[in-house]
Design an enzyme around this catalytic site. Structure first.
Site, mmCIF file in Angstrom:
data_model
loop_
_atom_site.group_PDB
_atom_site.id
_atom_site.type_symbol
_atom_site.label_atom_id
_atom_site.label_comp_id
_atom_site.label_asym_id
_atom_site.label_seq_id
_atom_site.Cartn_x
_atom_site.Cartn_y
_atom_site.Cartn_z
ATOM 1 N N GLU A 33 33.584 25.402 18.933
ATOM 2 C CA GLU A 33 33.318 26.644 18.203
ATOM 3 C C GLU A 33 33.372 26.439 16.691
ATOM 4 O OE1 GLU A 33 35.516 26.309 20.671
ATOM 5 O OE2 GLU A 33 34.489 27.366 22.289
ATOM 6 N N PHE B 81 37.258 33.021 21.618
ATOM 7 C CA PHE B 81 36.791 31.743 21.061
ATOM 8 C C PHE B 81 35.846 31.957 19.877
ATOM 9 C CE2 PHE B 81 37.044 31.049 25.825
ATOM 10 C CZ PHE B 81 38.393 30.753 25.790
ATOM 11 N N ARG C 264 31.656 42.277 29.091
ATOM 12 C CA ARG C 264 30.947 41.297 29.894
ATOM 13 C C ARG C 264 30.650 41.881 31.273
ATOM 14 N NH1 ARG C 264 33.910 36.001 32.496
ATOM 15 N NH2 ARG C 264 32.205 35.395 33.860
#
Lengths: 334, 270
Positions: free
Chosen positions: A58, A83, A166
């Site tokens: 990342e 992240f 999500r």
């Protein structure tokens, strides 16, 4: 606006980004090894030449995105919210926020919506992104808002952090719902208490308002998806017209929506009892499913009702949230 | 290889000493600063600006922002900023901050927080590929201390995977970081072996030898792999007047020493 249980759709973000990218050649799509989970398998399959899987790196991904933006591209960067923010914070600061580059950081799986333990729960992402100069921070509630927000952020001059649920995405608003980057929306007017919410807590706020109204309380509901820059004018105006304010966010109560409202009230000199529904400065452990965490850590519809009741100084028992059983493929707030 | 000294090498050496002189004059008003970085990287900057980097066409990333002093000095030599600007180095309201910022001239990207530059170089290279703009080199000046940061290796692995042949890292291996010699804090050697294992073309050179630098800059330009030039250097190079125990990261330069340094460099440039 629909009533719960809400129908759900899959990949509204992935489709919205692909639709936009077909018209805008500057858009590039970066993935941190979470391509399907971030709905961008749609982009990868349709526009592979503009899709880059940077892998589990990342820090590198944020540096790459910043440099690409310097060359006139518009990078949309995807991974889970933890992240996307916690791990590469210094890289976001130096490679993206300070030079104010048009990188769109899209973090999935907000707050306690993940039963994956504290390592996978983005509970302070809004707070740390909001603390960065130049950064726009958005937490949307449903598929309609997602579809509307993507084309609206593409041409912002600076960076954006977009926080997305999500998986199955509820459809709360009607298709003609209007979305404004510079405006919080008063969804319902009221004179006793205002509930200000966003993201996954908006549906809970609406349901809580219904229960409170059933108990004779006049409730205003404000949808505030854009936490920064914050629409202090609308919040102040609504707060002036009520006796108490409740905020609801799928996030720690430190530094996010509740804090933005607190700052707004204090700076306006508005003395209103404020209750912040959210994670009470704690990490969230012990879950097989997300709804358990919403209940266990005080982010349920009933918690909003209780907070409003308490803020209004009521000592009798608060009304209870109407049960909203959801079939498979439907969504109802906890 | 026996070599006669060429005009290009002489000019690189002179250019490098000019960088050293300008760096001394930038640091002198404060009495301390990032002079060691300029001394170790002077030939690297000189080689880049005279031989390889075409401003406006290629890209130059200065990963350790503390090295920006070398870019400021070199930038004056090739007309990227006026000489007077150097007088403001590190002063209040100056565009020329001592650690690089968005206002820093003479480079295309500078970082301050260490080891972020290579990711930037990767992004610049990928952008060229996506936009179909071939023929541009992307140079990243980095330092050996930055090899301690994990991001360096994320970027190195990914650059090789992507086959970014346009990318060349110039690593100032001066064995210096804040707490002392890099080699006493973490073993970063074998540097070339590590990068080769990551899929890079690696060249180890004397970073104060213009001929070796020029050859490496040429050679790396035609290799299809990303390349790294490991330039072995010293933070005291080119200034005999510096005490042997001078702190390479942050050299103290009181007025008498500054005067001696200026004299030494001016006499060499005369």
């Amino acid at each position: 606006m629909r009533k719960p249980p809400y129908p759900t759709v899959l990949k509204p973000y992935g489709q919205a980004l692909l639709d936009l990218a077909k018209e805008r050649e500057e858009i590039v799509c970066l993935s941190g090894d979470l391509t399907r989970q971030c709905e961008i398998d749609l982009f990868r399959d349709a526009l592979p030449e503009r899709f880059i899987n940077v892998g589990m790196a990342e820090a590198n991904m944020m540096g790459i995105a910043g440099a690409m933006a310097r060359q006139g591209l518009i990078p949309f960067v995807h991974t889970f919210g933890v992240f996307a923010t916690r791990r590469p914070f210094d890289q976001i600061v130096n490679a993206i926020a300070y030079p104010s580059l048009p990188v769109r950081i899209v973090g999935f799986m907000p707050g306690v919506s993940s039963p994956g333990g504290p390592s996978h729960q983005a509970i302070e992402d809004v707070a740390i992104m909001r603390a960065l100069p130049n950064m726009t921070v958005i937490d949307v509630a449903d598929a309609v808002e997602i579809r509307k927000v993507v084309p609206q952020i593409v041409d912002l001059p600076g960076p954006v952090y977009l926080r997305l649920k999500r998986g199955e995405i509820p459809v709360i608003f009607d298709d003609d719902h209007e979305f404004f980057l510079d405006r919080a929306q008063v969804l319902e007017s009221g004179e006793d208490v205002a509930v200000i919410a966003n993201g996954m807590m908006l549906s809970s706020a609406l349901l809580a308002a219904e229960a409170l109204r059933g108990a004779g309380i006049s409730v205003a509901v404000v949808n505030a998806p854009v936490v920064k820059p914050f629409d202090t004018r609308t919040v102040e105006a609504v707060a002036r017209g009520v006796r108490a304010v409740v905020t609801a966010e799928n996030h720690t109560i430190v530094g996010g929506l509740g804090t933005a409202v607190a700052e707004t009230l204090a700076e306006a000199g508005l003395g209103r009892p404020l209750r912040r529904v959210g994670l009470k400065d704690t990490f969230a452990e012990g879950a097989k499913t997300a709804p358990h965490l919403f209940k266990k850590y005080g982010l349920s519809t009933q918690d909003i009702i209780d907070a409003a009741w308490n803020a209004l100084g009521r000592t009798d028992s608060a009304p209870t949230a109407a049960p909203t059983p959801a079939e498979t493929g439907e969504y109802a707030p906890v | 290889m026996p070599s006669s000294t060429t005009t290009s090498e002489v000019s690189i050496s002179r250019f490098a000493d000019t960088i050293r002189l300008r760096a001394v004059m930038m640091v002198a008003p404060q009495g301390f600063g990032y002079l060691g970085q300029a001394l170790s990287s002077a030939e690297i900057f000189a080689g880049l600006y005279t031989h390889a980097y075409r401003p406006g066409h290629d890209r130059l990333v200065c990963s350790p922002g503390h090295y920006i002093i070398g870019a400021y000095a070199a930038g004056v030599e090739i007309g990227l900023l006026p000489e007077e600007a150097l007088l403001t180095y590190g002063q209040d309201d100056s565009d020329l901050e001592a650690i690089g910022t968005e206002t820093s001239p003479a480079v295309d990207l500078t970082c301050g927080s260490l080891s972020q530059g290579l990711s930037g170089g990767v992004g610049l290279s990928l952008a060229d590929r996506i936009k179909g703009e071939a023929g541009r080199r992307v140079f990243v000046l980095a330092s050996d201390g930055e090899l301690e940061e994990g991001q360096t290796w994320e970027a190195a692995m990914f650059a090789a995977h992507q086959g970014l042949g346009a990318l060349t890292v110039l690593l100032d291996a001066n064995d210096s970081q804040v707490d002392g010699p890099v080699s006493e804090i973490t073993t970063v050697e074998p540097i070339a072996g590590k990068w080769e294992a990551f899929g890079w073309h690696a060249v180890d050179v004397d970073g104060h030898d213009p001929e070796q630098l020029v050859r490496a800059l040429d050679e790396t330009g035609s290799d299809p792999r990303p390349s790294i030039i490991i330039a072995r250097t010293s933070t005291r190079q080119g200034l005999a007047c510096l005490p042997e125990d001078a702190d390479g990261h942050f050299i103290k330069l009181p007025p008498d020493l500054a005067e001696a340094a200026v004299q030494e460099l001016e006499s060499r440039l005369a």
